[in-house]
Motif scaffolding. Structure first.
Motif, short mmCIF file in Angstrom:
data_model
loop_
_atom_site.label_atom_id
_atom_site.label_comp_id
_atom_site.label_asym_id
_atom_site.label_seq_id
_atom_site.Cartn_x
_atom_site.Cartn_y
_atom_site.Cartn_z
N UNK A 101 0.79 -1.22 0.00
CA UNK A 101 0.00 0.00 0.00
C UNK A 101 0.82 1.27 0.00
N UNK A 102 0.09 2.41 0.11
CA UNK A 102 0.68 3.74 -0.09
C UNK A 102 0.99 4.48 1.21
N UNK A 103 0.77 3.86 2.35
CA UNK A 103 1.00 4.56 3.62
C UNK A 103 2.50 4.82 3.81
N UNK A 104 2.80 5.56 4.87
CA UNK A 104 4.17 5.95 5.14
C UNK A 104 5.15 4.78 5.10
N UNK A 105 6.35 5.05 4.61
CA UNK A 105 7.34 3.99 4.45
C UNK A 105 8.36 3.97 5.58
N UNK A 108 8.45 1.23 11.10
CA UNK A 108 8.79 -0.20 11.12
C UNK A 108 7.55 -1.08 11.18
N UNK A 109 6.62 -0.70 12.00
CA UNK A 109 5.44 -1.56 12.26
C UNK A 109 4.48 -1.63 11.08
N UNK A 110 4.67 -0.78 10.08
CA UNK A 110 3.78 -0.80 8.91
C UNK A 110 4.19 -1.86 7.89
N UNK A 111 5.35 -2.49 8.09
CA UNK A 111 5.86 -3.45 7.13
C UNK A 111 5.31 -4.85 7.42
#
Length: 124
Positions: A101-105, A108-111
């Motif tokens: 997806x397009x959320x912030x890169x 860490x926890x979004x990966x």
């Protein structure tokens, strides 16, 4: 099953260069961002660089901007991190990660997926 396999780490003198590779498999990554993170002993894992698989937009931590370059080879499903002008403070285990997806890169926890890591040691 998604697999991320890092390679290219090692021991290098300060001022030297290394190129890390991350071979990705298990799905189509066109809607993903691929990131590099690092973790030094006793410290939290931190964002280094990221690239959006489709479009190729890149992002860098301030500490590596101008020294590191992230890129991807779509044909090989591989992401690279070219590291130049290495410093002793770059010493860490480097991890490749994939985020849908397009959320912030930078978080860490979004990966969603992580590799096993590769050690980079810079001697001064």
């Amino acid at each position: 099953q998604v697999q991320l396999v890092e390679s290219g780490g090692g021991l290098v003198q300060a001022g030297g260069s290394l190129r890390l590779s991350c071979a990705a498999s298990g799905r189509t990554f066109s809607s993903y961002a691929m990131g590099w993170f690092r973790q030094a002993p006793g410290l939290e894992r931190e964002f280094v660089a990221a690239i959006r698989w489709s479009g190729g937009m890149t992002y860098y931590a301030d500490s590596v901007k101008g020294r590191f370059t992230i890129s991807r080879d779509k044909a090989k499903n591989t992401v690279y991190l070219q590291m130049n002008s290495l410093k002793s403070e770059d010493t860490a285990v480097y991890y490749c990660a994939a985020k849908f997806g397009q959320a912030t890169v930078v978080v860490t926890t979004r990966y969603d997926y992580w590799g096993q890591g590769t050690q980079v040691t810079v001697s001064s």
